[in-house]
Design an enzyme around this catalytic site. Sequence first.
Site, short mmCIF file in Angstrom:
data_model
loop_
_atom_site.label_atom_id
_atom_site.label_comp_id
_atom_site.label_asym_id
_atom_site.label_seq_id
_atom_site.Cartn_x
_atom_site.Cartn_y
_atom_site.Cartn_z
N HIS A 2 15.76 -4.05 -11.56
CA HIS A 2 14.80 -3.34 -12.39
C HIS A 2 15.40 -2.34 -13.39
CE1 HIS A 2 11.77 -4.82 -9.52
NE2 HIS A 2 12.50 -4.31 -8.54
O1 RIB Z 1 9.37 -1.06 -8.56
C1 RIB Z 1 10.75 -0.92 -8.89
C2 RIB Z 1 11.09 0.51 -9.15
O2 RIB Z 1 10.83 1.27 -7.97
C3 RIB Z 1 12.59 0.71 -9.44
O3 RIB Z 1 12.74 1.82 -10.29
C4 RIB Z 1 13.16 1.01 -8.09
O4 RIB Z 1 14.33 1.84 -8.17
C5 RIB Z 1 12.04 1.81 -7.48
O5 RIB Z 1 12.16 3.16 -7.93
#
Ligand code: RIB
Length: 311
Positions: free
Chosen positions: A241
């Site tokens: 992500h």
């Molecule tokens: O849903 C993914 C996000 O949530 C990313 O930023 C991961 O690090 C968590 O914070």
Amino acid sequence: MARKIIIDTDPGQDDAVAILLALASPELDVLGITAVAGNVPLALTEKNARKVCELAGRPDMIVFAGAVRPLVRKLVTAEYVHGKTGLDGPDLPEPTMQLQEQHAVDFIIETLMREESGTVTLCPLGPLTNIALALIREPRIAPRIQQIVFMGGGFFEGGNTTPAAEFNIYVDPHAADVVLKSGIPTVIMPLDVTHKALTTRSRVDLFRRMGTKVGDATVALLEFFERFDEEKYGTDGGPLHDPCVIAYLLKPDLFKGRTVNVEIETGAELTMGMTVVDWWGVTQRPRNATVMRDIDADGFFALLAERLARL
Ligand code: RIB
Ligand code: CA
């Protein structure tokens, strides 16, 4: 002239890779790193941020602690994904660099009021609590922010924490609402993009072949982090992500999206934290965010590998 950024983060293995990417890239001038409660409590996210800076060989980086909980709701954490330390996988030493005394929100405000207006980009990688608090505390910073590029939300992909909501927005929907109503030029990296950036075996091997401390740590971070999502989605690798935010600053053409209206559910519990994206323009609501939907995943991992090899 390097682009000035502040990274706001809740490390988190994917946050860690995003921080490594930023610190490895001379196009970016990281003015500071602010920690927020999210994946794990603040006491761990601020420590993890310092661990990652030392892993990158940057004990000189300034790291601040911010909000210990969301604006309104109770903190929800994600140890089930990130492990109890929030940075399970590699065995990183306890940090020796100091945490800054100043509160993260004060650092964000002070930096934006000091730097030339329109020259600082905010890169939130976790719940948007610190950003919202800064905007509420000092509204004059809003027009001074060049751009906000954050990881959060999901639309065609739905949610990863509830059927409707992605974690960062679910944890602090009220903060996300403040940010999306701020009028600040905003780019969103939602699950629709990050679910296309999977840490497949061959991509993890890019880091394994480096034979460096950072390469080995990145393999350990990714192999721990991906196991939960591989199970859930039945995929080869998990979605990477947060580095999408930094990659966008370095190579925006890796991404494709659309500038549309995005609003946040802050009322109904069923859809709490949902990013309601008017992708088809069926309303007259203001087009307040550029929502990314596609990524050149191979190009993204090639950039990551090329940069992390420099550390
Ligand atoms: O849903 C993914 C996000 O949530 C990313 O930023 C991961 O690090 C968590 O914070
Ligand atoms: Ca994060």
